[in-house]
Design a protein around this motif. Structure first.
Motif, short mmCIF file in Angstrom:
data_model
loop_
_atom_site.label_atom_id
_atom_site.label_comp_id
_atom_site.label_asym_id
_atom_site.label_seq_id
_atom_site.Cartn_x
_atom_site.Cartn_y
_atom_site.Cartn_z
N THR A 1 7.46 -2.71 -2.05
CA THR A 1 7.43 -2.10 -0.50
C THR A 1 5.85 -1.80 -0.34
O THR A 1 5.67 -1.69 0.88
N GLY A 2 5.15 -1.69 -0.99
CA GLY A 2 3.79 -1.67 -0.94
C GLY A 2 3.13 -2.61 0.21
O GLY A 2 2.28 -2.51 0.79
N TYR B 1 3.58 -2.06 3.66
CA TYR B 1 2.46 -1.31 4.15
C TYR B 1 1.30 -1.99 4.43
O TYR B 1 0.51 -1.80 5.45
N ARG B 2 0.98 -2.67 3.23
CA ARG B 2 -0.12 -3.55 3.40
C ARG B 2 -0.17 -4.59 4.60
O ARG B 2 -1.19 -4.88 5.22
N ARG C 1 -4.33 -7.89 -0.88
CA ARG C 1 -4.86 -7.05 -1.98
C ARG C 1 -6.46 -6.68 -1.99
O ARG C 1 -6.87 -6.16 -2.92
N SER D 1 -3.47 3.04 3.21
CA SER D 1 -3.67 4.12 2.96
C SER D 1 -3.31 4.96 4.24
O SER D 1 -2.77 6.20 4.15
N ALA E 1 0.48 4.40 5.63
CA ALA E 1 1.45 5.01 4.74
C ALA E 1 1.58 6.49 5.05
O ALA E 1 2.63 7.07 4.91
N ARG F 1 6.57 5.00 8.58
CA ARG F 1 7.41 5.39 7.26
C ARG F 1 8.97 4.99 7.90
O ARG F 1 9.51 4.50 7.13
N GLY G 1 7.85 1.24 -5.41
CA GLY G 1 6.84 1.94 -4.43
C GLY G 1 6.49 3.36 -4.63
O GLY G 1 6.29 3.66 -5.78
N ARG G 2 6.43 4.02 -3.59
CA ARG G 2 6.26 5.59 -3.92
C ARG G 2 7.55 6.81 -3.53
O ARG G 2 7.69 7.61 -4.09
N ASP G 3 8.33 5.99 -2.62
CA ASP G 3 9.40 7.07 -2.03
C ASP G 3 10.84 6.33 -2.31
O ASP G 3 11.83 6.84 -1.56
N GLN G 4 10.77 5.45 -3.23
CA GLN G 4 12.07 4.82 -3.36
C GLN G 4 13.34 5.40 -3.95
O GLN G 4 14.62 5.24 -3.47
N ARG H 1 -6.86 8.64 -3.82
CA ARG H 1 -5.71 8.02 -3.24
C ARG H 1 -4.30 8.69 -3.85
O ARG H 1 -3.50 8.87 -2.91
N ARG I 1 1.23 14.06 1.46
CA ARG I 1 1.46 13.72 2.83
C ARG I 1 2.69 14.34 3.29
O ARG I 1 3.51 14.53 2.22
#
Ligand code: DC
Length: 222
Positions: free
Chosen positions: A31-32, A35-36, A87, A96, A99, A105, A126-129, A177, A184
């Motif tokens: 999922t990153g 966002y990228r 990358r 960032s 995101a 989101r 990811g961060r919120d999966q 980061r 957030r």
């Protein structure tokens, strides 16, 4: 079946998630990369990264898809393969900003949920999966490692690519980061309720993958 793997950058999450997906015959959702890819489009359009409305406009008008025939799946931005462009330092920094925009989101979360339904068996990273996107997933993992170890891994990775990098600078970027990810307003990085936390600081990638696969198959690795 959905397996979620969350955690900060530099914990070996992406490689572990990909290896787990391969071992189980599941699809791997990075999922990153979504966002990228939005970040790349914003950079190409010269969008002001401080302008959330303009960034949301970019996100609404770009099409991010995956080529599931490839391993890892190819990332396409408006049909163009862009995996190799995602990358760079510039895209990482821009992502960032992407995101933290709630409207973006919301769009990407909805798309991730749709992909989960469409693909069926996925390992998503990811961060919120585990917190927001798939809170009912039967297996949720949170990978962590000390900032010092994560910086060490990142420096080794960049030096292997021939880049000249300073350890302290990388460490300070990681700390910054982390702070932005964790504070957030929408989808902050957090340990999902019911997730198994794996500290990867002194584990090899194979050990991490063995633990996850062992737990999923019902025979936890010792
Ligand atoms: O995991 P990564 O480094 O490829 O993520 C790129 C950026 O996107 C990073 O700033 C964290 C953010 N991200 C996010 O907020 N939520 C996700 N599910 C995945 C990534």
């Amino acid at each position: 079946m959905i397996i979620t793997i969350d955690g900060p950058a530099g914990t070996g999450k992406s490689s572990a998630a990909l290896a787990v997906a391969e071992r189980l015959g599941f699809d791997f959702l990075d999922t990153g990369a979504m966002y990228r890819a939005v970040a790349l489009d914003a950079l190409r359009r010269g969008t002001n990264l401080e302008d959330a409305r303009a960034l949301a406009f970019v996100a609404r008008h770009c099409r991010i898809t995956f080529d599931w025939e490839k391993h890892p799946p190819g990332v396409l931005l408006n049909g163009e393969p862009v995996g190799h462009l995602l990358r760079s330092g510039e895209t990482t920094r821009a992502a960032s900003y992407i995101a933290v925009v709630p409207a973006i989101r919301e769009m990407l979360v909805a798309e991730q949920q749709r992909l989960g339904r469409e693909r069926g068996d996925i390992v998503t990273e990811g961060r919120d999966q585990g917190t927001v996107v798939f809170p009912d997933a039967p297996f949720k993992f949170y990978l962590d490692a000390t900032p010092a170890e994560r910086a060490r891994r990142r420096v080794a990775q960049l030096r292997a690519r021939g880049e000249i990098v300073d350890y302290n600078e990388v460490l300070s970027q990681i700390v910054t980061r982390d702070h932005r990810d964790a504070t957030r307003a929408v989808g902050p990085l957090a340990v999902p309720p019911g997730a198994r936390v794996i500290d990867t600081t002194s584990l090899s990638q194979d050990e991490v993958v063995d633990q996850i696969v062992g737990i999923v198959k019902g025979s936890p690795a010792k």
